[in-house]
Enzyme design. Structure first.
Site, mmCIF file in Angstrom:
data_model
loop_
_atom_site.group_PDB
_atom_site.id
_atom_site.type_symbol
_atom_site.label_atom_id
_atom_site.label_comp_id
_atom_site.label_asym_id
_atom_site.label_seq_id
_atom_site.Cartn_x
_atom_site.Cartn_y
_atom_site.Cartn_z
ATOM 1 N N ASN A 57 23.296 -24.491 9.105
ATOM 2 C CA ASN A 57 24.226 -23.703 9.920
ATOM 3 C C ASN A 57 23.420 -22.616 10.616
ATOM 4 O O ASN A 57 22.608 -21.952 9.977
ATOM 5 C CB ASN A 57 25.264 -23.078 8.962
ATOM 6 N N HIS B 158 29.335 -17.524 17.573
ATOM 7 C CA HIS B 158 29.769 -16.133 17.759
ATOM 8 C C HIS B 158 29.461 -15.768 19.210
ATOM 9 O O HIS B 158 28.321 -15.463 19.549
ATOM 10 C CB HIS B 158 29.017 -15.201 16.807
ATOM 11 N N GLU C 213 31.977 -20.873 12.995
ATOM 12 C CA GLU C 213 32.288 -19.440 12.859
ATOM 13 C C GLU C 213 32.770 -18.862 14.189
ATOM 14 O O GLU C 213 32.430 -17.728 14.550
ATOM 15 C CB GLU C 213 31.047 -18.672 12.364
ATOM 16 N N GLU D 176 20.855 -20.315 8.767
ATOM 17 C CA GLU D 176 20.032 -19.526 9.690
ATOM 18 C C GLU D 176 18.544 -19.579 9.368
ATOM 19 O O GLU D 176 17.909 -18.546 9.157
ATOM 20 C CB GLU D 176 20.564 -18.080 9.707
ATOM 21 N N ASP E 148 34.114 -16.951 17.160
ATOM 22 C CA ASP E 148 34.868 -15.794 17.641
ATOM 23 C C ASP E 148 34.275 -15.403 18.990
ATOM 24 O O ASP E 148 33.142 -15.777 19.311
ATOM 25 C CB ASP E 148 34.912 -14.621 16.647
#
Ligand SMILES: *[C@@H]1O[C@H](CO)[C@@H](O)[C@H](O)[C@H]1NC(C)=O
Ligand SMILES: *[C@@H]1O[C@H](CO)[C@@H](O)[C@H](O)[C@H]1NC(C)=O
Length: 344
Positions: free
Chosen positions: A181, A217, A245, A140, A247
């Site tokens: 990432n 996300h 990641e 990030e 979801d």
């Protein structure tokens, strides 16, 4: 002598047996992903659950062939005070992955001075250099408008901290694939364009950058429709583009029940869209879900009113989201673009 038809039948039966011998369930998510040409279908996990939750372990071992430590490889857990390392959680995770032959994505490294950075990389990456396939070296780094986040290491070392970290890590673990990432790069916007520019700049300097992790996300009904176009920005540079990641959260009423049928339907569609994006890019090695069962999701704690973001419910029963991931993987097999990894 066997007729050629009989021989063929026996050979294909043998081939089938060997394909199925690793994961026992031919419809498990990992085996479906492998058949659709992908390297893995993964999940983030916690060592606490490995020790205390047999249902969790059973699903983990039967459905997934890649593992990311959700938090336990982060700086504050692995090196709580400078020079003092605690590998108890990560060791359990690495042992579990080796037992089942799963690949491991390391996650993540940060630091506050060059020497402290080097010591941390030596200790953490050095310890697991033969065990981890991928590592999120820089997590990030960018603001939404594409500028560098003014974090402590940017403030100390300037933008070169990214290149420095990649080079240290590559020295310690020359076979590991090293990633940046980030979130909100899954669509073509100011942030993903700036990230692509940064990637091109690093690659031009021959910095050892191998992959761009798309965190993914998402919110049901708001998942970007141009994930493939955003992935191309990086795969065209020769980088792998794992979804790291995934979801999909939705508004919920009590007990992780979807607020209504509309949001539940949007969520199912978004899982299909997300998995298909990876399947459609030959540089996407696989998708990792950020935990797999709702009771262990980070979402309710961080986004109050949202939840039900994963594939299994509170009783560890598969939900419609699980079945749509299976469906996407099965459909992907028909159009499979086989994964082409980048060279390290
Ligand atoms: C970009 O965003 C950051 C963080 O929100 C802000 O501090 C900075 O001023 C912005 N820069 C520009 C050029 O808009
Ligand atoms: C479903 O729930 C969402 C989120 O609470 C809300 O915005 C939407 O209006 C609801 N739709 C229906 C048809 O009730």
């Amino acid at each position: 002598m066997l007729s050629s038809t009989t021989l063929l039948a026996i050979l294909s039966a043998l081939a089938l047996t060997s394909v199925q011998s690793a994961p026992a369930d031919k419809d498990s998510l990992d085996s479906l992903a492998n058949k659709a040409g992908k390297r893995y279908l993964g999940t983030a996990i916690q060592s606490y659950q490995l020790v205390n939750n047999p249902q969790y372990v059973q699903i983990l071992e039967s459905q997934f062939d890649a593992i990311t430590p959700e938090n336990e490889m982060k700086w504050e857990v692995v090196e709580p005070t400078e020079g003092n390392f605690d590998f108890s959680g990560t060791d359990k995770i690495v042992t579990e992955a080796k037992k089942t032959g799963s690949i491991i994505r390391g996650h993540n490294i940060c630091w506050d001075s060059q020497q402290v950075l080097k010591n941390h990389i030596d200790a953490v990456i050095g310890r697991y250099k033969d065990d981890l396939a991928y590592f999120d070296i820089v997590n990030e780094p960018l603001n939404e408008n594409g500028t560098y986040k003014a974090n402590v290491w940017y403030n100390v070392l300037g933008e070169s901290y990214i290149e420095t970290a990649l080079r240290y890590a590559h020295e310690v673990a020359p076979k590991m694939k090293l990633c940046i990432n980030d979130y909100n790069i899954e669509t073509v916007n100011a942030k993903s364009k700036a990230m692509a520019k940064l990637s091109a700049k690093l690659l031009a300097k021959k910095a050892p950058l191998h992959c761009m992790g798309f965190e993914s996300h998402f919110i049901g009904g708001e998942t970007p429709r141009d994930i493939p176009a955003s992935m191309r920005q990086f795969s065209d540079l020769g980088l792998e583009v794992p979804m790291t990641e995934l979801d999909v959260r939705i508004p919920v009423i009590a007990n992780d029940q979807p607020a209504n049928a509309t949001v539940a339907k949007a969520q199912v569609d978004d899982y299909y869209t997300s998995i298909s994006a990876c399947l459609g890019n030959e540089m996407c090695p696989g998708v990792s879900i950020w935990q797999f069962a709702d009771p262990t999701s980070w979402i309710p704690g961080v986004f109050p009113g949202y939840g039900a973001a994963l594939l299994y419910d509170a009783e560890y029963k598969p939900k419609s989201t699980y079945y749509v991931v299976q469906q996407a993987l099965r459909d992907g097999k028909k159009t499979a673009t086989h994964f082409k990894g980048c060279k390290v």
